[in-house]
Design a protein around this motif. Sequence first.
Motif, PDB file in Angstrom:
ATOM      1  N   LEU A   1      50.349  73.316 -28.439  1.00 32.21           N
ATOM      2  CA  LEU A   1      49.437  74.329 -27.951  1.00 32.21           C
ATOM      3  C   LEU A   1      48.824  73.803 -26.659  1.00 32.21           C
ATOM      4  CD1 LEU A   1      47.955  77.014 -28.585  1.00 32.21           C
ATOM      5  CD2 LEU A   1      46.253  75.651 -29.754  1.00 32.21           C
ATOM      6  N   GLY A   2      48.892  74.573 -25.599  1.00 33.68           N
ATOM      7  CA  GLY A   2      48.402  74.117 -24.304  1.00 33.68           C
ATOM      8  C   GLY A   2      47.142  74.830 -23.850  1.00 33.68           C
ATOM      9  N   LEU A   3      46.335  74.117 -23.078  1.00 29.35           N
ATOM     10  CA  LEU A   3      45.124  74.686 -22.478  1.00 29.35           C
ATOM     11  C   LEU A   3      45.173  74.492 -20.979  1.00 29.35           C
ATOM     12  CD1 LEU A   3      42.186  73.354 -24.690  1.00 29.35           C
ATOM     13  CD2 LEU A   3      43.384  75.513 -24.876  1.00 29.35           C
ATOM     14  N   PRO A   4      45.036  75.575 -20.220  1.00 32.08           N
ATOM     15  CA  PRO A   4      44.915  75.411 -18.771  1.00 32.08           C
ATOM     16  C   PRO A   4      43.509  74.913 -18.442  1.00 32.08           C
ATOM     17  CG  PRO A   4      44.735  77.728 -19.356  1.00 32.08           C
ATOM     18  CD  PRO A   4      45.019  76.971 -20.627  1.00 32.08           C
ATOM     19  N   ILE A   5      43.430  73.871 -17.646  1.00 31.92           N
ATOM     20  CA  ILE A   5      42.136  73.296 -17.266  1.00 31.92           C
ATOM     21  C   ILE A   5      41.975  73.458 -15.758  1.00 31.92           C
ATOM     22  CG2 ILE A   5      40.692  71.238 -17.287  1.00 31.92           C
ATOM     23  CD1 ILE A   5      41.447  72.189 -20.088  1.00 31.92           C
ATOM     24  N   ASP A   6      41.035  74.291 -15.340  1.00 30.08           N
ATOM     25  CA  ASP A   6      40.811  74.511 -13.913  1.00 30.08           C
ATOM     26  C   ASP A   6      40.314  73.241 -13.243  1.00 30.08           C
ATOM     27  OD1 ASP A   6      41.595  77.169 -14.015  1.00 30.08           O
ATOM     28  OD2 ASP A   6      39.567  77.869 -14.475  1.00 30.08           O
ATOM     29  N   SER A   7      41.037  72.790 -12.264  1.00 30.55           N
ATOM     30  CA  SER A   7      40.694  71.604 -11.471  1.00 30.55           C
ATOM     31  C   SER A   7      40.527  70.354 -12.329  1.00 30.55           C
ATOM     32  CB  SER A   7      39.415  71.841 -10.665  1.00 30.55           C
ATOM     33  OG  SER A   7      39.555  72.968  -9.832  1.00 30.55           O
ATOM     34  N   GLY A   8      41.077  70.353 -13.529  1.00 28.46           N
ATOM     35  CA  GLY A   8      41.002  69.186 -14.399  1.00 28.46           C
ATOM     36  C   GLY A   8      39.604  68.869 -14.895  1.00 28.46           C
ATOM     37  N   ARG A   9      38.692  69.847 -14.836  1.00 27.27           N
ATOM     38  CA  ARG A   9      37.290  69.615 -15.227  1.00 27.27           C
ATOM     39  C   ARG A   9      37.025  70.123 -16.629  1.00 27.27           C
ATOM     40  NH1 ARG A   9      34.439  68.539 -10.310  1.00 27.27           N
ATOM     41  NH2 ARG A   9      35.794  69.026  -8.568  1.00 27.27           N
ATOM     42  N   ILE A  10      36.647  69.216 -17.501  1.00 24.83           N
ATOM     43  CA  ILE A  10      36.343  69.569 -18.885  1.00 24.83           C
ATOM     44  C   ILE A  10      34.832  69.523 -19.065  1.00 24.83           C
ATOM     45  CG2 ILE A  10      36.626  68.901 -21.294  1.00 24.83           C
ATOM     46  CD1 ILE A  10      39.333  67.703 -20.479  1.00 24.83           C
ATOM     47  N   ALA A  11      34.239  70.721 -19.135  1.00 27.67           N
ATOM     48  CA  ALA A  11      32.783  70.814 -19.264  1.00 27.67           C
ATOM     49  C   ALA A  11      32.436  72.144 -19.922  1.00 27.67           C
ATOM     50  CB  ALA A  11      32.128  70.724 -17.885  1.00 27.67           C
ATOM     51  N   ASP A  12      31.239  72.233 -20.442  1.00 23.11           N
ATOM     52  CA  ASP A  12      30.716  73.483 -20.988  1.00 23.11           C
ATOM     53  C   ASP A  12      29.970  74.197 -19.865  1.00 23.11           C
ATOM     54  OD1 ASP A  12      31.693  72.677 -23.421  1.00 23.11           O
ATOM     55  OD2 ASP A  12      29.756  72.103 -24.251  1.00 23.11           O
ATOM     56  N   VAL A  13      30.578  75.279 -19.337  1.00 23.86           N
ATOM     57  CA  VAL A  13      30.002  75.970 -18.184  1.00 23.86           C
ATOM     58  C   VAL A  13      30.214  77.480 -18.315  1.00 23.86           C
ATOM     59  CG1 VAL A  13      29.966  76.091 -15.657  1.00 23.86           C
ATOM     60  CG2 VAL A  13      30.727  74.005 -16.759  1.00 23.86           C
ATOM     61  N   ASP A  14      29.218  78.254 -17.949  1.00 24.07           N
ATOM     62  CA  ASP A  14      29.318  79.711 -17.833  1.00 24.07           C
ATOM     63  C   ASP A  14      29.901  80.393 -19.069  1.00 24.07           C
ATOM     64  OD1 ASP A  14      28.300  79.546 -15.243  1.00 24.07           O
ATOM     65  OD2 ASP A  14      30.296  79.361 -14.357  1.00 24.07           O
ATOM     66  N   GLY A  15      29.407  80.070 -20.231  1.00 22.41           N
ATOM     67  CA  GLY A  15      29.849  80.727 -21.456  1.00 22.41           C
ATOM     68  C   GLY A  15      31.157  80.217 -22.036  1.00 22.41           C
ATOM     69  N   VAL A  16      31.836  79.326 -21.328  1.00 24.15           N
ATOM     70  CA  VAL A  16      33.060  78.714 -21.842  1.00 24.15           C
ATOM     71  C   VAL A  16      32.707  77.292 -22.252  1.00 24.15           C
ATOM     72  CG1 VAL A  16      35.415  78.010 -21.326  1.00 24.15           C
ATOM     73  CG2 VAL A  16      34.510  80.124 -20.349  1.00 24.15           C
ATOM     74  N   ARG A  17      32.714  77.060 -23.556  1.00 22.34           N
ATOM     75  CA  ARG A  17      32.329  75.744 -24.075  1.00 22.34           C
ATOM     76  C   ARG A  17      33.590  74.907 -24.294  1.00 22.34           C
ATOM     77  NH1 ARG A  17      29.841  79.259 -27.652  1.00 22.34           N
ATOM     78  NH2 ARG A  17      30.828  78.140 -29.368  1.00 22.34           N
ATOM     79  N   LEU A  18      34.215  74.533 -23.184  1.00 22.83           N
ATOM     80  CA  LEU A  18      35.488  73.826 -23.206  1.00 22.83           C
ATOM     81  C   LEU A  18      35.379  72.462 -23.873  1.00 22.83           C
ATOM     82  CD1 LEU A  18      38.454  73.882 -22.349  1.00 22.83           C
ATOM     83  CD2 LEU A  18      37.746  72.985 -20.135  1.00 22.83           C
ATOM     84  N   ARG A  19      34.438  71.675 -23.442  1.00 22.68           N
ATOM     85  CA  ARG A  19      34.281  70.329 -23.999  1.00 22.68           C
ATOM     86  C   ARG A  19      33.981  70.381 -25.498  1.00 22.68           C
ATOM     87  NH1 ARG A  19      30.594  65.425 -21.595  1.00 22.68           N
ATOM     88  NH2 ARG A  19      30.940  64.030 -23.335  1.00 22.68           N
ATOM     89  N   THR A  20      33.068  71.252 -25.877  1.00 22.49           N
ATOM     90  CA  THR A  20      32.687  71.389 -27.277  1.00 22.49           C
ATOM     91  C   THR A  20      33.865  71.879 -28.118  1.00 22.49           C
ATOM     92  OG1 THR A  20      30.417  71.879 -26.610  1.00 22.49           O
ATOM     93  CG2 THR A  20      31.056  72.513 -28.846  1.00 22.49           C
ATOM     94  N   GLY A  21      34.615  72.851 -27.605  1.00 22.08           N
ATOM     95  CA  GLY A  21      35.762  73.387 -28.326  1.00 22.08           C
ATOM     96  C   GLY A  21      36.864  72.362 -28.523  1.00 22.08           C
ATOM     97  N   ILE A  22      37.160  71.592 -27.485  1.00 21.22           N
ATOM     98  CA  ILE A  22      38.180  70.542 -27.589  1.00 21.22           C
ATOM     99  C   ILE A  22      37.752  69.507 -28.620  1.00 21.22           C
ATOM    100  CG2 ILE A  22      39.267  68.615 -26.364  1.00 21.22           C
ATOM    101  CD1 ILE A  22      39.167  70.423 -23.836  1.00 21.22           C
ATOM    102  N   ARG A  23      36.493  69.106 -28.558  1.00 14.46           N
ATOM    103  CA  ARG A  23      35.981  68.120 -29.517  1.00 14.46           C
ATOM    104  C   ARG A  23      36.105  68.636 -30.948  1.00 14.46           C
ATOM    105  NH1 ARG A  23      30.493  67.939 -28.820  1.00 14.46           N
ATOM    106  NH2 ARG A  23      30.839  67.040 -26.783  1.00 14.46           N
ATOM    107  N   GLU A  24      35.751  69.894 -31.172  1.00 17.83           N
ATOM    108  CA  GLU A  24      35.829  70.449 -32.524  1.00 17.83           C
ATOM    109  C   GLU A  24      37.276  70.479 -33.033  1.00 17.83           C
ATOM    110  OE1 GLU A  24      34.827  74.457 -35.104  1.00 17.83           O
ATOM    111  OE2 GLU A  24      33.717  74.098 -33.249  1.00 17.83           O
ATOM    112  N   VAL A  25      38.221  70.882 -32.179  1.00 13.69           N
ATOM    113  CA  VAL A  25      39.626  70.923 -32.589  1.00 13.69           C
ATOM    114  C   VAL A  25      40.127  69.527 -32.944  1.00 13.69           C
ATOM    115  CG1 VAL A  25      41.982  71.311 -31.748  1.00 13.69           C
ATOM    116  CG2 VAL A  25      40.219  73.049 -31.372  1.00 13.69           C
ATOM    117  N   VAL A  26      39.833  68.545 -32.110  1.00 12.84           N
ATOM    118  CA  VAL A  26      40.306  67.177 -32.359  1.00 12.84           C
ATOM    119  C   VAL A  26      39.691  66.601 -33.636  1.00 12.84           C
ATOM    120  CG1 VAL A  26      40.304  64.818 -31.463  1.00 12.84           C
ATOM    121  CG2 VAL A  26      40.841  66.720 -29.943  1.00 12.84           C
ATOM    122  N   GLU A  27      38.403  66.800 -33.822  1.00 10.21           N
ATOM    123  CA  GLU A  27      37.746  66.255 -35.016  1.00 10.21           C
ATOM    124  C   GLU A  27      38.176  66.980 -36.290  1.00 10.21           C
ATOM    125  OE1 GLU A  27      33.569  66.507 -34.168  1.00 10.21           O
ATOM    126  OE2 GLU A  27      33.604  64.722 -32.894  1.00 10.21           O
TER     127      GLU A  27
END
Length: 75
Positions: A1-27
């Motif tokens: 399963l792939g995730l496109p990451i804009d500019s390689g930046r993993i952060a929780d910004v503007d309603g998209v909780r990318l960092r939190t979501g990745i952490r939850e999936v991995v854990e």
Amino acid sequence: LGLPIDSGRIADVDGVRLRTGIREVVERFRTTVHLTAQQNLLFGGIRDEDRQAVVDVLRSHGIVTVDDISPVRRN
């Protein structure tokens, strides 16, 4: 399963909780994470029966998967 990451930046910004979501999936699903040359993420080791649950977790955090974007943006 792939995730496109804009500019390689993993952060929780503007309603998209990318960092939190990745952490939850991995854990929660104990996936492996691989970085691509384009700075996108690939989750590995997802069991077939867990795939939809992983997608649901990502979507609940406002995260789109590679399957949700256009073929032009994939390349």
